[in-house]
Design a protein around this motif. Structure first.
Motif, PDB file in Angstrom:
ATOM      1  N   LEU A  85     -14.126  73.664  58.980  1.00 59.41           N
ATOM      2  CA  LEU A  85     -14.718  72.738  60.112  1.00 59.41           C
ATOM      3  C   LEU A  85     -16.171  72.606  59.976  1.00 59.41           C
ATOM      4  O   LEU A  85     -16.738  71.608  60.007  1.00 59.41           O
ATOM      5  CB  LEU A  85     -14.631  73.421  61.709  1.00 59.41           C
ATOM      6  N   VAL A  86     -16.747  73.883  59.608  1.00 61.45           N
ATOM      7  CA  VAL A  86     -18.289  73.630  59.451  1.00 61.45           C
ATOM      8  C   VAL A  86     -18.732  73.780  57.810  1.00 61.45           C
ATOM      9  O   VAL A  86     -19.856  73.599  57.376  1.00 61.45           O
ATOM     10  CB  VAL A  86     -19.022  75.054  59.676  1.00 61.45           C
ATOM     11  N   GLY A  87     -17.517  72.902  57.194  1.00 59.57           N
ATOM     12  CA  GLY A  87     -17.873  72.735  55.614  1.00 59.57           C
ATOM     13  C   GLY A  87     -18.033  73.877  54.755  1.00 59.57           C
ATOM     14  O   GLY A  87     -18.703  73.673  53.686  1.00 59.57           O
ATOM     15  N   LEU A  88     -17.527  74.894  54.962  1.00 59.94           N
ATOM     16  CA  LEU A  88     -17.379  76.204  54.119  1.00 59.94           C
ATOM     17  C   LEU A  88     -16.304  76.850  53.528  1.00 59.94           C
ATOM     18  O   LEU A  88     -16.375  78.171  53.260  1.00 59.94           O
ATOM     19  CB  LEU A  88     -18.509  77.249  54.775  1.00 59.94           C
ATOM     20  N   ALA A  89     -15.531  75.783  53.404  1.00 61.58           N
ATOM     21  CA  ALA A  89     -14.018  76.352  53.023  1.00 61.58           C
ATOM     22  C   ALA A  89     -14.054  77.356  51.725  1.00 61.58           C
ATOM     23  O   ALA A  89     -13.221  78.163  51.330  1.00 61.58           O
ATOM     24  CB  ALA A  89     -13.052  75.373  52.871  1.00 61.58           C
ATOM     25  N   ASP A  90     -15.048  76.703  50.827  1.00 64.72           N
ATOM     26  CA  ASP A  90     -15.320  77.550  49.276  1.00 64.72           C
ATOM     27  C   ASP A  90     -16.206  78.464  49.513  1.00 64.72           C
ATOM     28  O   ASP A  90     -16.400  79.129  48.383  1.00 64.72           O
ATOM     29  CB  ASP A  90     -15.862  76.206  48.334  1.00 64.72           C
ATOM     30  N   LYS A  91     -16.665  79.008  50.670  1.00 66.64           N
ATOM     31  CA  LYS A  91     -17.565  80.065  50.480  1.00 66.64           C
ATOM     32  C   LYS A  91     -17.014  81.325  51.262  1.00 66.64           C
ATOM     33  O   LYS A  91     -17.972  82.392  51.299  1.00 66.64           O
ATOM     34  CB  LYS A  91     -18.860  79.661  51.036  1.00 66.64           C
ATOM     35  N   GLU A  92     -15.761  81.579  51.579  1.00 61.50           N
ATOM     36  CA  GLU A  92     -15.239  82.652  52.363  1.00 61.50           C
ATOM     37  C   GLU A  92     -15.622  84.005  51.798  1.00 61.50           C
ATOM     38  O   GLU A  92     -15.587  84.954  52.401  1.00 61.50           O
ATOM     39  CB  GLU A  92     -13.932  82.384  52.629  1.00 61.50           C
ATOM     40  N   LEU A  93     -15.587  84.103  50.251  1.00 61.11           N
ATOM     41  CA  LEU A  93     -15.616  85.485  49.716  1.00 61.11           C
ATOM     42  C   LEU A  93     -17.358  85.578  49.365  1.00 61.11           C
ATOM     43  O   LEU A  93     -17.581  86.703  48.941  1.00 61.11           O
ATOM     44  CB  LEU A  93     -14.785  85.467  48.423  1.00 61.11           C
ATOM     45  N   ALA A  94     -18.054  84.709  49.661  1.00 57.38           N
ATOM     46  CA  ALA A  94     -19.550  84.976  49.415  1.00 57.38           C
ATOM     47  C   ALA A  94     -20.163  85.793  50.377  1.00 57.38           C
ATOM     48  O   ALA A  94     -19.736  85.935  51.618  1.00 57.38           O
ATOM     49  CB  ALA A  94     -20.303  83.749  49.416  1.00 57.38           C
ATOM     50  N   TYR A  95     -21.157  86.488  49.980  1.00 53.58           N
ATOM     51  CA  TYR A  95     -22.012  87.378  50.737  1.00 53.58           C
ATOM     52  C   TYR A  95     -23.538  86.378  51.437  1.00 53.58           C
ATOM     53  O   TYR A  95     -23.696  85.558  50.701  1.00 53.58           O
ATOM     54  CB  TYR A  95     -22.697  88.535  50.454  1.00 53.58           C
ATOM     55  N   PRO A  96     -23.761  86.813  52.557  1.00 55.02           N
ATOM     56  CA  PRO A  96     -25.027  86.021  52.948  1.00 55.02           C
ATOM     57  C   PRO A  96     -26.417  86.004  52.087  1.00 55.02           C
ATOM     58  O   PRO A  96     -26.918  84.731  52.067  1.00 55.02           O
ATOM     59  CB  PRO A  96     -25.472  86.920  54.281  1.00 55.02           C
ATOM     60  N   SER A  97     -26.474  86.980  51.288  1.00 52.04           N
ATOM     61  CA  SER A  97     -27.528  86.861  50.395  1.00 52.04           C
ATOM     62  C   SER A  97     -27.227  85.726  49.222  1.00 52.04           C
ATOM     63  O   SER A  97     -28.022  85.200  48.396  1.00 52.04           O
ATOM     64  CB  SER A  97     -27.663  88.132  49.835  1.00 52.04           C
ATOM     65  N   GLN A  98     -25.980  85.154  49.236  1.00 51.65           N
ATOM     66  CA  GLN A  98     -25.871  84.364  48.080  1.00 51.65           C
ATOM     67  C   GLN A  98     -25.863  82.692  48.692  1.00 51.65           C
ATOM     68  O   GLN A  98     -25.448  81.823  48.005  1.00 51.65           O
ATOM     69  CB  GLN A  98     -24.379  84.301  47.518  1.00 51.65           C
TER      70      GLN A  98
END
Length: 355
Positions: free
Chosen positions: A127-140
């Motif tokens: 919904l917020v356009g981050l489907a490809d970032k689920e395994l990333a950390y905030p620093s990334q």
């Protein structure tokens, strides 16, 4: 959806007390994107924290969706708060957890199964356009991406209300517009009621349908965004509007030009403001055809608020005195707000023109 009744917040201090919010009465309707604007220290952040009782008022009542929060026990209040999401200027993400886990944390004690939680988090990140970032950390992540994670986390329990405390202040202008567009889409698709705290009228202009202006803990002025932008009553509101529409910058540039420092005896420097249908009228052309008054346009701007055009012009009107007076009278009769800024041989004015 939200109603504040005579709400005050007083912080005890050594040698006295600081009143952050003073007898505020405010209503936010279902589906509003309601902006609360004011300079630093106005009491905006304290006021928004009162709406979910993160800050309990010293006096007054807080109603949300028909329930008086100020009368609830702590247990019932915690339950009620699930219907109120909140995002902040600095995101408040957990650096040691992935994007997925940051959002999932809000669902940890809801009783949902692991599979249901996983599905919910996946839906929110999409919904917020981050489907490809689920395994990333905030620093990334970039600042905008971090705020999207914070929005997804705030929506985890399907709230009816989203409180945003300076949510775009840490973002660059382009990212700010992207986050505002996301909030507007969530408002439309989910029927989300949004309260937006900001010190920038530009933010209000972008997405808010209603706005309240705060100063020294008080609400100075409340109205729909078109009304506030086209007919601001309070001096502080006028100051915000002129900054947001770049009028002050335009005037500063105009008055700094040597060729404009001295008007001819048959000239006025005039500001014209108009709303809605008037933007479609050939008003400037009419001034010459009817009154033989020529118009030199120095600055022009049209904003669209809630699909309503709001226009501003700074012009030099040239013609005989009685012709200029007739021209201004005609403009006022057409609903145009007229302000003579400067006359020949006179310092810049700030009075409403009267013909």
């Amino acid at each position: 959806m939200i109603e504040l009744q005579e709400v005050s917040v007083v912080f005890p201090q050594k040698g006295g007390a600081l009143t952050a919010v003073q007898k505020v009465n405010l209503q936010v309707e279902k589906g509003d994107i309601f902006g609360i604007v004011g300079y630093s220290g106005a009491g905006k952040s304290t006021l928004v924290r009162v709406m979910n009782l993160l800050q309990r008022p010293s006096s007054g009542k807080v109603w949300v969706a028909g329930t008086e929060l100020t009368a609830l026990s702590e247990k019932k209040l915690r339950e009620k708060r699930k219907g109120i999401g909140m995002i902040f200027q600095h995101f408040n993400l957990m650096d040691s957890r992935t994007v997925f886990d940051n959002v999932d944390f809000s669902l940890k004690y809801t009783g949902k199964s692991k599979a249901a939680r996983q599905q919910k988090v996946t839906e929110l990140l999409d919904l917020v356009g981050l489907a490809d970032k689920e395994l990333a950390y905030p620093s990334q992540l970039s600042g905008g991406q971090k705020q999207r994670v914070a929005i997804a986390r705030a929506l985890a329990n399907d709230p009816a209300i989203l409180l945003c405390d300076e949510a775009t202040s840490a973002l660059d202008p382009k990212t700010t517009l992207q986050i505002l567009a996301l909030l507007k889409r969530l408002n439309q698709e989910l029927g989300l009621t949004i309260v937006l705290i900001t010190h920038e009228m530009q933010i209000v202009k972008e997405i808010c349908n209603k706005v309240a202006v705060m100063e020294k803990g008080r609400i100075l002025e409340v109205g729909n965004s078109v009304q506030i932008f086209s007919q601001p009553k309070e001096a502080l509101t006028q100051d915000f509007i002129r900054t947001a529409t770049h009028l002050d910058q335009a005037l500063e540039t105009i008055f700094s030009q040597p060729t404009l420092a001295k008007l001819a005896s048959n000239q006025w420097l005039v500001e014209l403001s108009y709303v809605g249908e008037q933007t479609n009228e050939p008003l400037i052309a009419q001034l010459y055809s009817r009154y033989q008054v020529t118009t030199n346009i120095l600055y022009g701007n049209v904003e669209f608020l809630q699909n309503t055009p709001i226009g501003s012009l700074i012009v030099i009107l040239s013609g005989e005195l009685h012709q200029r007076q007739q021209a201004l009278r005609h403009l006022q009769q057409q609903g145009v707000s007229v302000q003579v800024l400067q006359e020949a041989g006179v310092a810049p004015l700030a009075t409403e023109a009267s013909a």
